[in-house]
Design an enzyme around this catalytic site. Structure first.
Site, short mmCIF file in Angstrom:
data_model
loop_
_atom_site.label_atom_id
_atom_site.label_comp_id
_atom_site.label_asym_id
_atom_site.label_seq_id
_atom_site.Cartn_x
_atom_site.Cartn_y
_atom_site.Cartn_z
N ASP A 15 0.86 -1.18 0.00
CA ASP A 15 0.00 0.00 0.00
C ASP A 15 0.90 1.23 0.00
O ASP A 15 2.11 1.12 0.23
CB ASP A 15 -0.90 -0.01 1.26
CG ASP A 15 -1.82 1.19 1.34
OD1 ASP A 15 -2.36 1.62 0.31
OD2 ASP A 15 -2.01 1.74 2.45
N SER A 16 0.30 2.40 -0.21
CA SER A 16 1.08 3.64 -0.10
C SER A 16 1.57 3.85 1.32
O SER A 16 2.51 4.61 1.54
CB SER A 16 0.19 4.83 -0.48
OG SER A 16 -0.88 4.92 0.44
N TYR A 47 -0.86 8.36 -2.25
CA TYR A 47 -0.94 8.12 -3.69
C TYR A 47 -2.13 8.88 -4.32
O TYR A 47 -2.17 9.09 -5.53
CB TYR A 47 -1.18 6.63 -3.98
CG TYR A 47 0.01 5.71 -3.89
CD1 TYR A 47 1.33 6.18 -3.75
CD2 TYR A 47 -0.17 4.32 -3.99
CE1 TYR A 47 2.40 5.28 -3.68
CE2 TYR A 47 0.89 3.44 -3.93
CZ TYR A 47 2.17 3.92 -3.78
OH TYR A 47 3.22 3.02 -3.73
N GLY A 48 -3.13 9.20 -3.47
CA GLY A 48 -4.43 9.65 -3.96
C GLY A 48 -4.43 10.74 -5.02
O GLY A 48 -5.23 10.72 -5.93
N CYS A 78 -4.41 -1.52 -1.86
CA CYS A 78 -4.56 -0.09 -2.06
C CYS A 78 -5.50 0.11 -3.25
O CYS A 78 -5.21 -0.38 -4.36
CB CYS A 78 -3.18 0.51 -2.37
SG CYS A 78 -3.22 2.25 -2.83
N ASN A 79 -6.62 0.78 -3.01
CA ASN A 79 -7.57 1.00 -4.11
C ASN A 79 -6.97 1.88 -5.19
O ASN A 79 -7.22 1.66 -6.38
CB ASN A 79 -8.85 1.65 -3.57
CG ASN A 79 -9.58 0.76 -2.60
OD1 ASN A 79 -9.12 0.54 -1.47
ND2 ASN A 79 -10.71 0.23 -3.01
N THR A 80 -6.19 2.87 -4.78
CA THR A 80 -5.63 3.82 -5.74
C THR A 80 -4.61 3.11 -6.65
O THR A 80 -4.60 3.31 -7.87
CB THR A 80 -4.95 4.99 -5.00
OG1 THR A 80 -5.83 5.46 -3.98
CG2 THR A 80 -4.59 6.12 -5.93
N CYS A 188 -11.07 3.03 0.28
CA CYS A 188 -9.63 3.25 0.49
C CYS A 188 -9.26 2.44 1.72
O CYS A 188 -9.98 2.47 2.72
CB CYS A 188 -9.35 4.73 0.72
SG CYS A 188 -7.67 5.07 1.32
N THR A 189 -8.16 1.72 1.63
CA THR A 189 -7.83 0.79 2.72
C THR A 189 -7.39 1.48 4.01
O THR A 189 -7.34 0.85 5.05
CB THR A 189 -6.75 -0.20 2.26
OG1 THR A 189 -5.59 0.54 1.82
CG2 THR A 189 -7.24 -1.07 1.12
N HIS A 190 -7.12 2.78 3.93
CA HIS A 190 -6.84 3.51 5.18
C HIS A 190 -8.12 3.75 6.00
O HIS A 190 -8.06 3.89 7.21
CB HIS A 190 -6.22 4.88 4.87
CG HIS A 190 -4.74 4.86 4.58
ND1 HIS A 190 -4.24 4.45 3.37
CD2 HIS A 190 -3.67 5.19 5.35
CE1 HIS A 190 -2.91 4.55 3.40
NE2 HIS A 190 -2.54 4.99 4.60
N1 DGL Z 1 -4.76 3.08 1.02
C1 DGL Z 1 -4.90 3.73 -0.19
C2 DGL Z 1 -6.06 3.36 -1.02
O1 DGL Z 1 -6.66 2.34 -0.75
C3 DGL Z 1 -3.98 4.81 -0.52
C4 DGL Z 1 -4.50 6.17 -0.39
C5 DGL Z 1 -3.46 7.21 -0.66
O2 DGL Z 1 -2.27 6.94 -0.53
O3 DGL Z 1 -3.88 8.31 -1.03
O4 DGL Z 1 -6.43 4.04 -1.93
#
Ligand code: DGL
Length: 258
Positions: A15-16, A47-48, A78-80, A188-190
């Site tokens: 993930d990011s 990453y967003g 990570c979805n992004t 988003c996984t966060h």
């Molecule tokens: N955890 C991330 C996701 O699922 C990363 C979000 C990010 O870094 O902006 O998109």
């Protein structure tokens, strides 16, 4: 393409930042006998708002590092990164990759109000994976989107429930609640790390938050040809190697929360 791997497996997860730990938690429950390597691209987080090209380049570099360390399957937690890079990863490398699915389908099937909310990053909401999924369902349900601005930073800082965290969460969530959404996809996984604050804001609303991580873990188990095990993530904790491109402080802190 489906690949079956029968022996003890090394699973790479990235993930990011630390958000993918919310997916690792489900993987640990579902596949407790694997060896895990988790990579946080902390030096490049978030990453967003980054370009799909940059995120794809990072996804390839991290995947190669994980494969060099023996990963036989990689979960893009990570979805992004999934939105930007999953097709490149699958085309470029021979091992199986599991990506994050925007959980619009279970939200659309479960809604009573006919309105669903999707909270995600700008990158995910612009990606064709999400846009194609949205197109499938938006003739039956109304879909309201919200970008969780500042959510990733809160999770990386370990600020999950302060007044500031509540304010940032409210800014993204309240418009979805006001629009009548009764199912809200955590895209988003966060975001699952902020669930108790999100639930607090949603008190008094009839709303269910949907986290796709259990379905992603089940898909990984299916690709490995193993039964999903309903284990307690903490009791069954196998060996997890934690790696980061930057500081490991947030990673070590948030790992203790899963
Ligand atoms: N955890 C991330 C996701 O699922 C990363 C979000 C990010 O870094 O902006 O998109």
């Amino acid at each position: 393409m489906e690949t079956l791997i029968k022996m003890a497996t090394t699973i790479g997860v990235f993930d990011s930042g630390t958000g993918g730990l919310s997916v690792l938690r489900e993987l640990l429950k579902a596949i407790p006998d694997a060896h895990y390597i988790y990579y946080s691209d902390n030096a490049n987080c978030p990453y967003g708002d980054k370009s799909p090209e940059f995120v794809t380049q990072r996804a390839c570099a991290i995947s190669e590092l994980l494969m060099d360390k023996g990963a036989q399957l990689i979960v893009v937690a990570c979805n992004t990164a999934t939105a930007a890079a999953i097709s490149t990863l699958r085309a470029k490398y021979s091992i199986p990759f599991v990506g994050m699915e925007p959980a619009v389908k279970p939200a659309a099937l479960g809604t009573q109000s006919g309105v669903i909310g999707v909270l995600a990053t700008a990158g995910t909401l612009k990606g064709s994976l999400y846009l194609d999924t949205k197109q499938k369902y938006n003739s039956n349900v109304k879909i309201i989107e919200g970008v969780g601005r500042g959510f990733v930073e809160l999770v990386e800082e370990g600020d999950l429930s302060s007044a500031k965290a509540e304010q940032i969460c409210r800014t993204a969530l309240q418009p979805l609640l006001d629009a009548g959404a009764d199912r809200i996809v955590l895209g988003c996984t966060h975001y699952p790390f902020l669930l108790s604050t999100l639930r607090k804001i949603a008190q008094g609303y009839d709303v269910t938050f949907i986290d796709p991580a259990p379905a992603v873990a089940a898909r990984a188990a299916q690709l490995l040809g193993t039964e999903v095990c309903a284990c307690n993530a903490k009791a069954a904790r196998p060996k997890v190697e934690l790696l980061s491109s930057g500081s490991t402080e947030a990673l070590e802190r948030n790992y203790l929360l899963i």
